[in-house]
Write a protein that holds these residues in place. Structure first.
Motif, PDB file in Angstrom:
ATOM      1  N   LEU A 152      26.414  -0.478  18.688  1.00 27.96           N
ATOM      2  CA  LEU A 152      25.414  -2.493  17.531  1.00 27.96           C
ATOM      3  C   LEU A 152      26.910  -2.597  18.445  1.00 27.96           C
ATOM      4  O   LEU A 152      26.195  -4.359  18.481  1.00 27.96           O
ATOM      5  CB  LEU A 152      25.298  -1.847  16.414  1.00 27.96           C
ATOM      6  CG  LEU A 152      24.829  -3.177  15.443  1.00 27.96           C
ATOM      7  CD1 LEU A 152      24.055  -3.480  16.201  1.00 27.96           C
ATOM      8  CD2 LEU A 152      24.612  -2.925  13.635  1.00 27.96           C
ATOM      9  N   LEU A 153      27.732  -2.629  17.918  1.00 22.97           N
ATOM     10  CA  LEU A 153      29.075  -3.230  17.738  1.00 22.97           C
ATOM     11  C   LEU A 153      29.504  -3.408  19.265  1.00 22.97           C
ATOM     12  O   LEU A 153      29.445  -4.857  19.907  1.00 22.97           O
ATOM     13  CB  LEU A 153      30.529  -2.875  17.448  1.00 22.97           C
ATOM     14  CG  LEU A 153      30.233  -2.781  15.905  1.00 22.97           C
ATOM     15  CD1 LEU A 153      31.747  -2.038  15.565  1.00 22.97           C
ATOM     16  CD2 LEU A 153      30.305  -3.932  15.136  1.00 22.97           C
ATOM     17  N   ASP A 154      29.178  -3.173  20.430  1.00 24.33           N
ATOM     18  CA  ASP A 154      29.601  -3.411  21.893  1.00 24.33           C
ATOM     19  C   ASP A 154      27.893  -2.181  22.594  1.00 24.33           C
ATOM     20  O   ASP A 154      27.842  -1.109  23.086  1.00 24.33           O
ATOM     21  CB  ASP A 154      30.669  -2.442  22.435  1.00 24.33           C
ATOM     22  CG  ASP A 154      31.144  -2.515  24.064  1.00 24.33           C
ATOM     23  OD1 ASP A 154      30.389  -3.541  24.626  1.00 24.33           O
ATOM     24  OD2 ASP A 154      31.753  -1.803  23.854  1.00 24.33           O
ATOM     25  N   PRO A 155      26.647  -3.106  22.636  1.00 20.03           N
ATOM     26  CA  PRO A 155      25.622  -2.303  23.353  1.00 20.03           C
ATOM     27  C   PRO A 155      26.595  -1.962  24.746  1.00 20.03           C
ATOM     28  O   PRO A 155      26.992  -2.489  25.671  1.00 20.03           O
ATOM     29  CB  PRO A 155      24.798  -3.261  22.944  1.00 20.03           C
ATOM     30  CG  PRO A 155      25.098  -4.303  22.257  1.00 20.03           C
ATOM     31  CD  PRO A 155      27.073  -4.272  21.872  1.00 20.03           C
ATOM     32  N   GLN A 156      25.239  -0.766  24.663  1.00 19.99           N
ATOM     33  CA  GLN A 156      25.524  -0.636  26.433  1.00 19.99           C
ATOM     34  C   GLN A 156      24.361   0.145  26.910  1.00 19.99           C
ATOM     35  O   GLN A 156      23.494   0.703  26.126  1.00 19.99           O
ATOM     36  CB  GLN A 156      26.213   0.464  26.250  1.00 19.99           C
ATOM     37  CG  GLN A 156      27.919   0.556  26.496  1.00 19.99           C
ATOM     38  CD  GLN A 156      28.407   1.560  26.362  1.00 19.99           C
ATOM     39  OE1 GLN A 156      28.409   2.425  26.849  1.00 19.99           O
ATOM     40  NE2 GLN A 156      29.890   1.542  26.296  1.00 19.99           N
TER      41      GLN A 156
END
Length: 164
Positions: A152-156
């Motif tokens: 959620l913080l750093d979507p991949q």
């Protein structure tokens, strides 16, 4: 704070993935050992089947966090690609909350099963209780929570890359 959490997530996901790979290696090795003892030596080792099952359970629950982290576990790819940018972030939150709800249920019931499994022994390995097999659910769940929040913080968006 975000960067510190993502560093923690990176290490926990790696630990979970390496352990899952080790469990796959253990299952494959035990399977080969079982084949040799059963068909070559004609003296089957009953305990290998139990340990294979045990390691496969742990492999699955420790492999799931990496799938969550890579965005490959819950795929809403078509809806995501057709949506405007504002709706995409909303979809990220919906998927995250749905996944967290599922994982918290798995953690809750997995811990309950593990507690109940303390009195149940494994066939072929009477010295081990089912607690250790059921413990894979809450342990894998905790690793998954960290991976879900990390995504959620750093979507991949690796749905298509991981599907190959």
């Amino acid at each position: 704070m975000r960067d510190k959490f993502l560093r923690l997530e990176h290490w926990t996901s790696r630990i979970a993935l390496v352990t899952a790979c080790a469990m796959l290696l253990a299952a494959a090795s035990l399977g080969m050992f079982q084949i040799i003892t059963r068909f070559v030596l004609e003296t089957p080792a009953e305990w290998t089947e139990v340990l294979i099952r045990f390691s496969l359970i742990w492999m699955v629950f420790l492999g799931v966090p990496m799938a969550f982290r890579q965005g490959a576990m819950v795929s809403v790819d078509v809806l995501y690609r057709w949506s405007p940018a504002r709706l995409r972030r909303f979809l990220d939150w919906v998927v995250c909350l749905a996944a967290l709800t599922l994982i918290f249920i798995i953690i809750w019931w997995g811990w309950d099963y593990a507690q109940r499994g303390k009195v149940q022994t494994m066939a072929g390995l009477e010295e081990l209780t089912m607690f250790w097999a059921y413990l894979a659910m809450p342990v894998g769940g905790v690793f998954s929570v960290i991976g879900i929040i990390g995504n959620l913080l750093d979507p991949q968006r690796l749905e298509l890359e991981t599907a190959q």
